[in-house]
Write a protein that holds these residues in place. Sequence first.
Motif, PDB file in Angstrom:
ATOM      1  N   VAL A   1      73.276  26.534  38.244  1.00 11.16           N
ATOM      2  CA  VAL A   1      72.095  26.156  39.028  1.00 11.16           C
ATOM      3  C   VAL A   1      71.115  25.378  38.158  1.00 11.16           C
ATOM      4  O   VAL A   1      71.123  25.501  36.938  1.00 11.16           O
ATOM      5  CB  VAL A   1      71.367  27.376  39.648  1.00 11.16           C
TER       6      VAL A   1
ATOM      7  N   THR B   1      73.569  33.393  44.051  1.00 13.54           N
ATOM      8  CA  THR B   1      74.438  32.228  43.898  1.00 13.54           C
ATOM      9  C   THR B   1      75.915  32.567  43.692  1.00 13.54           C
ATOM     10  O   THR B   1      76.775  31.981  44.335  1.00 13.54           O
ATOM     11  CB  THR B   1      73.965  31.352  42.723  1.00 13.54           C
TER      12      THR B   1
ATOM     13  N   GLU C   1      67.278  24.867  42.870  1.00 14.92           N
ATOM     14  CA  GLU C   1      66.953  26.274  43.099  1.00 14.92           C
ATOM     15  C   GLU C   1      65.647  26.606  42.400  1.00 14.92           C
ATOM     16  O   GLU C   1      65.125  25.816  41.623  1.00 14.92           O
ATOM     17  CB  GLU C   1      68.058  27.195  42.562  1.00 14.92           C
TER      18      GLU C   1
ATOM     19  N   VAL D   1      78.731  29.532  43.578  1.00 12.88           N
ATOM     20  CA  VAL D   1      77.889  28.698  42.725  1.00 12.88           C
ATOM     21  C   VAL D   1      77.850  29.327  41.336  1.00 12.88           C
ATOM     22  O   VAL D   1      77.445  30.475  41.178  1.00 12.88           O
ATOM     23  CB  VAL D   1      76.456  28.582  43.302  1.00 12.88           C
TER      24      VAL D   1
ATOM     25  N   ASP E   1      74.513  24.149  42.193  1.00 12.41           N
ATOM     26  CA  ASP E   1      73.354  24.026  43.085  1.00 12.41           C
ATOM     27  C   ASP E   1      72.274  23.309  42.289  1.00 12.41           C
ATOM     28  O   ASP E   1      71.723  23.852  41.340  1.00 12.41           O
ATOM     29  CB  ASP E   1      72.876  25.406  43.525  1.00 12.41           C
TER      30      ASP E   1
END
Length: 153
Positions: free
Chosen positions: A88, A80, A63, A85, A60
């Motif tokens: 991040v 996440t 964030e 995920v 991701d």
Amino acid sequence: MKVDYIIKNGRVIDPSRNLDSVETVYMKAGKICSIPPDEPVKAGYTLDASDCLVIPGMIDYHEHVNYNLTEVGIPADLATLPKGVTTVVDCGTSGPTNCLGLIERLNTLLVKTRLYIHISPLGLSTRQYYAPLIPEKWDLDQFDYVCEKGADK
């Protein structure tokens, strides 16, 4: 051969190998391993992933994970990992005056986290107002210091 996990019956999608098929995945010591076709395998855990996707961890790229230290942060692992995920990027939740707490806390997170530190002193830490975007208010020495301290983050 002894492995930690067997993930069977899942639809494995791995773009790096141009793979999209139902496969069995073997894991040992946190890594995917290959097993010779006729070798017997024992596992600590077996997961039936029927009707599930088995994919590499997703990233991701935007964030705000400075949870409890800013108004706009989310709890990184909780928000996440259940969605697949595993990495991040925090996009400027913190600035030079409030990012050291996040830098120190990154080692406690399961999700791999990288940071963009906002140039303004408080970053994007609140919904009430935007941190000053006035260059005269910026402390470039402090910005350099926190960037150096968190260089590998």
